[in-house]
Design an enzyme around this catalytic site. Structure first.
Site, mmCIF file in Angstrom:
data_model
loop_
_atom_site.group_PDB
_atom_site.id
_atom_site.type_symbol
_atom_site.label_atom_id
_atom_site.label_comp_id
_atom_site.label_asym_id
_atom_site.label_seq_id
_atom_site.Cartn_x
_atom_site.Cartn_y
_atom_site.Cartn_z
ATOM 1 N N GLU A 169 60.539 22.552 59.899
ATOM 2 C CA GLU A 169 59.867 23.519 59.027
ATOM 3 C C GLU A 169 60.100 24.919 59.579
ATOM 4 O O GLU A 169 59.846 25.187 60.754
ATOM 5 C CB GLU A 169 58.376 23.225 58.945
ATOM 6 C CG GLU A 169 57.535 24.285 58.246
ATOM 7 C CD GLU A 169 58.005 24.569 56.825
ATOM 8 O OE1 GLU A 169 58.155 25.755 56.490
ATOM 9 O OE2 GLU A 169 58.224 23.605 56.061
ATOM 10 N N LYS A 170 60.579 25.832 58.733
ATOM 11 C CA LYS A 170 60.877 27.183 59.211
ATOM 12 C C LYS A 170 59.685 28.127 59.109
ATOM 13 O O LYS A 170 59.677 29.188 59.728
ATOM 14 C CB LYS A 170 62.065 27.768 58.452
ATOM 15 C CG LYS A 170 61.836 28.041 56.986
ATOM 16 C CD LYS A 170 63.088 28.653 56.370
ATOM 17 C CE LYS A 170 62.903 28.948 54.888
ATOM 18 N NZ LYS A 170 64.122 29.543 54.290
ATOM 19 N N LYS A 218 55.423 27.327 58.071
ATOM 20 C CA LYS A 218 54.267 26.615 58.596
ATOM 21 C C LYS A 218 54.110 25.297 57.861
ATOM 22 O O LYS A 218 54.422 25.191 56.668
ATOM 23 C CB LYS A 218 52.975 27.431 58.411
ATOM 24 C CG LYS A 218 52.836 28.635 59.326
ATOM 25 C CD LYS A 218 51.481 29.310 59.088
ATOM 26 C CE LYS A 218 51.269 30.489 60.019
ATOM 27 N NZ LYS A 218 49.938 31.122 59.793
ATOM 28 N N GLY A 242 52.559 22.548 55.670
ATOM 29 C CA GLY A 242 51.739 22.741 54.474
ATOM 30 C C GLY A 242 52.490 23.448 53.371
ATOM 31 O O GLY A 242 52.173 23.296 52.198
ATOM 32 N N LYS A 284 43.285 28.466 44.379
ATOM 33 C CA LYS A 284 42.030 27.864 43.926
ATOM 34 C C LYS A 284 40.843 28.439 44.683
ATOM 35 O O LYS A 284 39.735 28.535 44.139
ATOM 36 C CB LYS A 284 42.071 26.347 44.080
ATOM 37 C CG LYS A 284 43.247 25.672 43.384
ATOM 38 C CD LYS A 284 43.485 26.197 41.981
ATOM 39 C CE LYS A 284 44.769 25.682 41.383
ATOM 40 N NZ LYS A 284 45.991 26.367 41.828
ATOM 41 N N ASP A 298 59.711 19.761 44.417
ATOM 42 C CA ASP A 298 60.225 20.780 43.498
ATOM 43 C C ASP A 298 61.739 20.848 43.468
ATOM 44 O O ASP A 298 62.336 21.232 42.457
ATOM 45 C CB ASP A 298 59.676 22.159 43.882
ATOM 46 C CG ASP A 298 58.212 22.330 43.517
ATOM 47 O OD1 ASP A 298 57.597 21.358 43.049
ATOM 48 O OD2 ASP A 298 57.674 23.440 43.722
ATOM 49 N N HIS A 357 24.950 9.482 32.096
ATOM 50 C CA HIS A 357 24.423 10.496 31.182
ATOM 51 C C HIS A 357 23.321 11.290 31.894
ATOM 52 O O HIS A 357 22.441 10.703 32.529
ATOM 53 C CB HIS A 357 23.842 9.839 29.932
ATOM 54 C CG HIS A 357 23.197 10.816 29.007
ATOM 55 N ND1 HIS A 357 23.929 11.638 28.163
ATOM 56 C CD2 HIS A 357 21.887 11.116 28.793
ATOM 57 C CE1 HIS A 357 23.097 12.392 27.474
ATOM 58 N NE2 HIS A 357 21.841 12.102 27.836
#
Length: 472
Positions: A34-35, A37, A39, A51, A318, A451
């Site tokens: 990972e270049k 961080k 996550g 969010k 992705d 309910h």
């Protein structure tokens, strides 16, 4: 220095770290490269931080409209700096959790830029990973020899060729994570999920927001009824929409402190402009040319188990161009790892993946839309139930939304569900489970629902599909 692994994961975002944990659980010696961080975008620039900021905006909106709940209205005071600081605290806690999980599962982390090598002295097949130190170009690369590679390098914000990001006036979604002030006039180019979430956020923070969308509706790939209802709700809050407006270089004039955009016969001045036209796969300069992996339209091609043409090199998330959603990417990652470990994974059905929009009000969907079924010439039935029929929605003060279920006219299988209203991004998971278990609309409607709860709308939808709804 050379190291040997069963699996090397290229990219430590959501899909990458989940894949590493799953691989470790299955007994595979695993490393993550990972270049930035662990996550990735989801934790540091996407899902989690946005969010968090939207939650702050929600509190502001509730305080502004306290009279709806029988309480004297209170105008809240805030600074964007405090909202960003809270966001950073949330991200930091989640990041610490991921670091703990890496240590717990004995996964090696290599910080740097990873590139795939072709056949070499290290291995007769492509896939060895060379990791370059991002802080020392002269340092010798770490060499990670492996049996399998998982590419999960994610995506980056796409920019307009005539309107590049400058992080000052023309912003990407990444830039929004470190906003230092709330602009009075805020323009958003792109009416998709990212554009609408930031429109909702900035409106609640006090900006005058204008959304510019080239297509015929907002959220172009979602149900038209949902798109129209969401647009109407956001317009009621004060957000302006310019639909069917394609831009060219001639329509835009940039000044030192504002951008001027011509839309038809009108010109609009914006203090800042967010370009939210989508994301593109982050696959440049990772060494794909040294493999048999193929790309098309800028995404990596894979089979149903996420293998490339080099069967020991997998790709998920992705960068393969399916649903650009963190939860889809993590499921793809688990499927890929289980396949490389000979565990016969369940092939993912993308029609069972929830799609959520965290605006105010929220929207959520799963499966087919009416438009997609028409394009496939598939017969269907459709039923709608207004949120106004659900007591908990009325109590919550936002009962203008609806639920919509699309079913097979013969066997009443659930083909798709669309929801708009409070907490629907939570409700949609119940439909995901129902579809995964191949439940019919009647089975969804026959399950006992508490309910009062907003989830009762799913019960009413299921019953309505059989013509036996109680409250509509």
């Amino acid at each position: 220095m050379a190291h040997e692994y069963d699996l090397v994961v290229l990219g430590g975002g959501t899909a990458g770290y989940v894949a590493a944990i799953k691989a470790s659980q299955l007994g595979l010696k695993t490393a993550v490269v990972e270049k930035f961080k662990l996550g990735g975008t989801c934790l540091h620039k996407g899902c989690i931080p946005t969010k968090s900021m939207l939650k702050s905006a929600e509190v502001i909106n509730i305080m502004k409209n306290a009279e709806k709940y029988g309480i004297d209205t209170h105008t809240p005071t805030f600074t964007i700096g405090n909202i960003v600081e809270r966001k950073n605290d949330v991200v930091s806690k989640m990041f610490s959790g991921i670091e703990y999980l890496m240590k717990k599962n004995k996964i090696d982390i290599f910080q740097g830029t990873g590139r795939i090598l072709g056949p070499s002295i290290f291995s007769p097949m492509a896939g060895t990973i060379a990791v370059e130190d991002p802080h020392d170009e002269e340092a010798e690369s770490e060499i990670l020899v492996n049996q399998n590679v998982l590419i999960s390098t994610g995506s980056v914000p796409a920019e307009l060729p005539f309107l590049p990001f400058d992080s000052k006036l023309i912003l990407s979604s990444d830039d929004m994570m470190n906003l230092q002030s709330v602009p009075e006039e805020f323009g958003i180019i792109g009416g998709g999920v990212i554009g609408l979430e930031f429109a909702s956020l900035m409106n609640d923070l006090g900006s005058n927001v204008t959304v510019i969308e080239a297509g015929s509706q907002v959220i172009p790939h979602e149900d038209k009824d949902t798109a129209d209802a969401l647009k109407k709700s956001l317009e009621k809050k004060g957000i302006a929409f310019k639909i069917g407006m394609s831009l060219s270089e001639d329509d835009i004039s940039l000044n030192e402190d504002h951008a001027e955009i011509k839309l038809g016969d009108e010109s609009f001045k914006f203090d800042k402009v967010l370009v939210a036209i989508g994301r593109k796969a982050n696959i440049n300069d990772i060494g794909l040319q040294n493999t048999k992996a193929r790309t098309e339209s800028g995404i990596i091609q894979t089979n149903e188990f996420y293998q490339t043409k080099d069967s020991h090199i997998y790709a998920v998330g992705d960068c393969i161009g399916h649903l650009q959603l963190a939860h889809a990417a993590t499921k793809e990652a688990i499927t890929a790892v289980e396949h490389m470990a000979d565990k016969n994974p369940i092939i993912m059905d993308y029609n069972n993946v929830p799609r959520c929009i965290y605006t105010s009000p929220e929207a959520a969907a799963i499966g087919e839309t009416e438009q997609s079924l028409k394009e496939q010439n598939i017969e269907y039935d459709v039923h709608k139930v207004p949120m106004a029929a659900i007591g908990k929605a009325v109590i919550g003060g936002d009962s203008h939304g609806f639920g919509k279920i699309i079913t097979d006219p013969v066997n009443k299988d659930i083909l798709g569900v669309q929801l708009i209203g409070e907490n629907v991004t939570e409700l949609i998971n119940e439909v995901s489970l129902a579809k995964f278990l191949d439940a019919s609309a009647l089975e969804l409607g026959s399950a006992v629902h508490a309910h009062p709860s907003i989830s009762e709308i799913l019960m009413e939808l299921g019953l309505d599909a059989e013509g036996v709804a109680i409250h509509v």
